[in-house]
Design a protein around this motif. Structure first.
Motif, mmCIF file in Angstrom:
data_model
loop_
_atom_site.group_PDB
_atom_site.id
_atom_site.type_symbol
_atom_site.label_atom_id
_atom_site.label_comp_id
_atom_site.label_asym_id
_atom_site.label_seq_id
_atom_site.Cartn_x
_atom_site.Cartn_y
_atom_site.Cartn_z
ATOM 1 N N ARG A 196 16.690 -3.507 4.180
ATOM 2 C CA ARG A 196 15.778 -4.659 4.279
ATOM 3 C C ARG A 196 14.319 -4.260 4.084
ATOM 4 N N LEU A 197 14.091 -3.407 3.138
ATOM 5 C CA LEU A 197 12.729 -2.996 2.816
ATOM 6 C C LEU A 197 12.326 -3.653 1.512
ATOM 7 N N GLU A 198 11.267 -4.481 1.583
ATOM 8 C CA GLU A 198 10.848 -5.207 0.379
ATOM 9 C C GLU A 198 9.349 -5.097 0.180
ATOM 10 N N GLY A 199 8.943 -5.405 -1.032
ATOM 11 C CA GLY A 199 7.507 -5.479 -1.321
ATOM 12 C C GLY A 199 6.833 -4.130 -1.483
ATOM 13 N N LEU A 200 7.633 -3.064 -1.606
ATOM 14 C CA LEU A 200 7.040 -1.737 -1.766
ATOM 15 C C LEU A 200 6.716 -1.489 -3.232
ATOM 16 N N ASN A 201 5.771 -0.550 -3.442
ATOM 17 C CA ASN A 201 5.502 -0.083 -4.802
ATOM 18 C C ASN A 201 6.531 0.969 -5.131
ATOM 19 N N ILE A 202 7.341 0.741 -6.142
ATOM 20 C CA ILE A 202 8.326 1.775 -6.479
ATOM 21 C C ILE A 202 7.931 2.445 -7.785
ATOM 22 N N VAL A 203 7.809 3.767 -7.734
ATOM 23 C CA VAL A 203 7.378 4.517 -8.908
ATOM 24 C C VAL A 203 8.440 5.555 -9.240
ATOM 25 N N VAL A 204 8.859 5.595 -10.505
ATOM 26 C CA VAL A 204 9.841 6.607 -10.909
ATOM 27 C C VAL A 204 9.177 7.537 -11.910
ATOM 28 N N SER A 232 0.824 -1.213 0.000
ATOM 29 C CA SER A 232 0.000 0.000 0.000
ATOM 30 C C SER A 232 0.853 1.255 0.000
ATOM 31 N N LEU A 233 2.150 1.074 0.209
ATOM 32 C CA LEU A 233 3.045 2.231 0.250
ATOM 33 C C LEU A 233 3.654 2.458 -1.130
ATOM 34 N N HIS A 234 3.463 3.657 -1.660
ATOM 35 C CA HIS A 234 3.997 3.995 -2.978
ATOM 36 C C HIS A 234 5.232 4.869 -2.808
ATOM 37 N N VAL A 235 6.388 4.290 -3.055
ATOM 38 C CA VAL A 235 7.631 5.042 -2.929
ATOM 39 C C VAL A 235 7.894 5.743 -4.271
ATOM 40 N N VAL A 236 7.875 7.081 -4.249
ATOM 41 C CA VAL A 236 8.030 7.836 -5.504
ATOM 42 C C VAL A 236 9.402 8.488 -5.567
ATOM 43 N N HIS A 237 10.072 8.264 -6.674
ATOM 44 C CA HIS A 237 11.347 8.950 -6.887
ATOM 45 C C HIS A 237 11.240 9.748 -8.180
ATOM 46 N N VAL A 238 11.596 11.036 -8.131
ATOM 47 C CA VAL A 238 11.464 11.874 -9.322
ATOM 48 C C VAL A 238 12.842 12.196 -9.873
ATOM 49 N N ILE A 239 13.039 11.945 -11.162
ATOM 50 C CA ILE A 239 14.309 12.299 -11.806
ATOM 51 C C ILE A 239 14.048 13.461 -12.757
ATOM 52 N N PRO A 240 15.026 14.372 -12.879
ATOM 53 C CA PRO A 240 14.802 15.531 -13.749
ATOM 54 C C PRO A 240 14.902 15.172 -15.224
ATOM 55 N N GLU A 241 14.364 16.045 -16.056
ATOM 56 C CA GLU A 241 14.468 15.878 -17.512
ATOM 57 C C GLU A 241 15.939 15.953 -17.912
ATOM 58 N N LEU A 242 16.307 15.275 -18.979
ATOM 59 C CA LEU A 242 17.680 15.359 -19.475
ATOM 60 C C LEU A 242 17.784 16.449 -20.521
ATOM 61 N N SER A 243 19.009 16.933 -20.703
ATOM 62 C CA SER A 243 19.238 17.908 -21.759
ATOM 63 C C SER A 243 19.040 17.235 -23.118
ATOM 64 N N PRO A 244 18.391 17.911 -24.066
ATOM 65 C CA PRO A 244 18.181 17.313 -25.388
ATOM 66 C C PRO A 244 19.504 17.046 -26.113
ATOM 67 N N MET A 245 20.589 17.646 -25.652
ATOM 68 C CA MET A 245 21.861 17.437 -26.344
ATOM 69 C C MET A 245 22.736 16.400 -25.669
ATOM 70 N N GLU A 246 22.249 15.793 -24.607
ATOM 71 C CA GLU A 246 22.956 14.656 -24.010
ATOM 72 C C GLU A 246 23.176 13.646 -25.142
ATOM 73 N N PRO A 247 24.418 13.166 -25.351
ATOM 74 C CA PRO A 247 24.662 12.324 -26.528
ATOM 75 C C PRO A 247 23.668 11.170 -26.669
ATOM 76 N N GLY A 248 23.377 10.501 -25.581
ATOM 77 C CA GLY A 248 22.466 9.362 -25.630
ATOM 78 C C GLY A 248 21.040 9.760 -25.966
#
Lengths: 566, 146
Positions: free
Chosen positions: B79-87, B35-51
């Motif tokens: 030792r935390l398992e079974g969580l909902n991980i959302v990126v 029932s726990l939703h662990v949210v991690h937010v990553i920023p947008e990448l630069s459009p000129m990042e080679p990849g």
């Protein structure tokens, strides 16, 4: 990842303050008199009772840039030879020496040999020798690597060797090859081209070194992207030598991060928008009124903003695919001009080589021409500046040296091949004798016009795209510097505050278009060449690590241990 | 807000020790780890990042990488398992609030500092902004003075 407050973290503030003092003190008048003479500015007449607002804007930026130039001139561009070298003063209109009427002797002036140019020359030669002419023995292998014969998709990284090369080349090939060569010939005569080529050759070893180390000390982020470049090898590489070196490395890394932002604003941005504007005006035979330049500057700024602020990934991707085609068009056109005049090629080469050593008093003699050649070559190929290392560290490979091999090709393609083509076109058509043309790229356009009257229009379009791709690539380089610096205030701060850097970058795009070429070139040169200081010093200190990796790789390569896949 | 165990709780994390504390506290308030939703937010990448320019790196590949690493880290180190991980990709507080709205979260449990104090002073913290913008109760987990 847990943020660790390493000991280096606590050195950050004192360093920032020390840097600020180092840059501000000379500005407060200590060296002011020197600044004026080293930076000739084309400021419009001061009695501007009739000048319009746009002219005033233009003047303001010209003089503002001039004072920044003066400050850096004293920190990294002091003359290593002091006042010992002198060159003759020539009247470039009549192509005769200026003779003092009283004494009957030719007048002379001090020839400055900037420290940073000396460092670039030393670096290139040093790495060429210590790596036993890797720029020759590695050439065939590097072509094989680019062709993908050693690619392994399972390796960590973002892109293939070929992509990494094209991505670095799109920042490198551009106005440095078209306008930069014109500037070199205008200020240093045909002889400067010879020294550009030599600098390109030795630059291959410097580029190899920085890209190899960039790969060795890159950082793989949790999201699978790569952060690499001089900041990382300076900091991490030096740390392997112990705490004292770790501190020096950190200082150099911070200095580089500051410099790469400056280089991004200058050569990677202002020079580009300035010359793109000039190219359009020349191609259509317009009169370059200040109002027109302001309009063009705004247009350029908006186009750059669409990608770097708007985050339109498709434009970035499209440009990176169009640029190689543009480069091909340019090379074909240059070949066409050369073919039409092929009988003159030997004599053009002869005058390039002859004027590198003799008959060049008008341009400051051998040393004067050499300085110009090396400066322009570094500006064009970025060898020794460390910038390309940022792009190359993203390549997918588990062999750092292999990416260095790929990077080796860059100065070869950029400076030895493309720059020489431009140079031959300019020398053969003889347009450089007309000294009234002061606008760099206009000279190249006129050279092409003599054979292909319709080409300047296409060239202007190519230049626009080259400039555009270089600007957004350099925006990325500058961003990496910004992120590196700002992340000292907490992980992720750099990315979150990136908008500030991007807005300043776009402002400089606009300023570049409306400012005179001389002021822009001086500012860009200083900013971009300054990057070489932390980078080359660091490379020299890291040489043992580099040598070990290169020798190990070469031994395994020669023993047949690494088989190409196809 | 009732005292009964909750069905949908959002715990934003930034991979710092403080946010793990927030997860632990949130776990006491939910019925089940899922029932726990662990949210991690990553920023947008630069459009000129080679990849990015070459299409080798996309938001999908980044999300997959982060999720795997975060899951591994929570398991191995805490030792935390079974969580909902959302990126999510974007601006931290906006994405957190948006996600909380999407799943109709009953509660957001968040650590106060996402950054060092200097950056907090200049930019404000993500927690502050979530408190301002969320449409559900927000519990800010402050550490007792040691």
């Amino acid at each position: 990842m847990l943020r660790k407050k390493s000991a280096h973290y606590f050195f950050f503030w004192p360093l920032v303050i020390a840097l600020a003092v180092a840059f501000v003190l000379p500005a407060s008048g200590v060296h002011a008199q020197d600044a004026g003479e080293s930076v000739p500015l084309e400021v419009a007449s001061a009695d501007s009772a009739t000048s319009t607002t746009s002219e005033k804007v233009n003047q303001f930026f010209n003089s503002a840039l001039g004072s920044v130039n003066g400050v850096i001139a004293n920190v990294l561009f002091f003359s290593v030879t002091g006042d010992a070298l002198r060159s003759e003063k020539w009247d470039k209109k009549t192509e005769t020496p200026i003779v003092n009427e009283e004494t009957g002797e030719t007048e002379t002036e001090v020839l400055r040999f900037p420290f940073i140019v000396a460092l670039l020359i030393f670096g290139g030669i040093f790495f060429t020798i210590i790596l036993k002419f890797i720029n020759l023995r590695g050439l065939k292998h590097s072509v094989d690597v680019v062709r993908g014969r050693f690619d392994d998709p399972a390796d960590e990284g973002e892109v293939s060797h070929f992509r990494a090369l094209t991505s670095a080349l799109s920042a490198t090939v551009g106005l440095g090859n078209i306008a930069g060569v014109a500037v070199a010939i205008q200020t240093g005569g045909p002889g400067a081209v010879f020294w550009m080529t030599m600098a390109g050759f030795f630059g291959m070893a410097a580029k190899f070194s920085e890209c190899t180390l960039g790969q060795m000390y890159r950082n793989t982020n949790p999201d699978g992207t790569i952060s690499g470049g001089p900041m990382y090898y300076l900091e991490r590489g030096m740390k392997t030598y112990g705490t004292a070196f770790g501190f020096i490395g950190k200082a150099l890394a911070i200095l580089f991060a500051v410099m790469v932002m400056g280089g991004a604003f200058g050569g990677g941005n202002m020079f580009q928008s300035n010359q793109a504007c000039e190219a359009i005006i020349t191609a259509f035979g317009w009169e370059g009124t200040p109002a027109m330049k302001i309009g063009f500057g705004l247009l350029m700024a908006v186009s750059v903003a669409i990608v770097i602020i708007g985050g339109i990934k498709r434009i970035g991707a499209a440009t990176s695919k169009i640029v190689p085609a543009m480069a091909a068009i340019y090379v074909i056109a240059a070949l066409a001009v050369l073919f039409a005049n092929f009988t003159q090629i030997p004599s053009a080469f002869a005058s390039i080589i002859r004027q590198a050593f003799t008959d060049n008093a008008m341009f400051g003699g051998l040393i004067g021409v050499l300085i110009i050649g090396v400066t322009r070559a570094s500006f064009s190929s970025e060898a020794g500046l460390g910038s390309a290392s940022i792009a190359h560290s993203a390549a997918k490979t588990d062999e750092p040296v292999r990416e260095g091999m790929v990077a080796l090709l860059e100065p070869f393609i950029d400076t030895i091949i493309i720059c020489n083509m431009t140079a031959l076109v300019i020398v053969i058509t003889g347009v450089y004798h007309d000294i009234d043309q002061t606008a760099g790229v206009a000279l190249t356009q006129n050279a092409f016009r003599t054979v292909l009257p319709w080409f300047p229009m296409i060239l202007a379009f190519c230049i626009l795209l080259f400039a555009y791709s270089t600007m957004i690539s350099w925006a990325y380089y500058g961003e990496r510097g910004w992120i590196y610096l700002l992340d000292h205030f907490g992980e992720g701060t750099g990315l979150r505050t990136l908008i500030i850097f991007r807005i300043v970058f776009i402002f400089f795009t606009f300023v570049g278009a409306i400012t005179s070429l001389q002021a822009v070139v001086d500012f860009s040169d200083m900013m971009i060449l300054s990057m070489a200081f932390p980078n080359i010093i660091g490379l020299l200190i890291l040489t043992p690590i580099l040598l070990k990796a290169v020798n190990d790789y070469w031994r395994r390569f020669k023993s047949g241990e690494m088989q190409p896949d196809r | 807000m009732s005292w009964l165990p909750k069905q949908r709780v959002v715990a934003p994390v930034d991979m710092s020790a403080d946010s793990v504390e927030a997860i632990r506290l949130a776990l006491q308030l939910v019925e089940d780890p899922s029932s726990l939703h662990v949210v991690h937010v990553i920023p947008e990448l630069s459009p000129m990042e080679p990849g990015v320019a070459s299409g080798d790196i996309t938001d999908e590949t980044r999300r997959a990488h982060i999720e795997k690493q975060l899951r591994q880290k929570l398991k191995d180190e805490h030792r935390l398992e079974g969580l909902n991980i959302v990126v999510r990709v974007g601006v931290s507080h906006r994405q957190i609030v948006k996600y909380a709205d999407e799943i109709k979260a009953e509660l957001v449990v968040i650590a106060p500092h996402g950054r060092s104090s200097v950056a907090n002073l200049l930019l404000g913290s993500t927690a502050e902004r979530v408190v301002h913008n969320a449409h559900c109760p927000v519990l800010v987990v402050k550490k007792p003075r040691s």
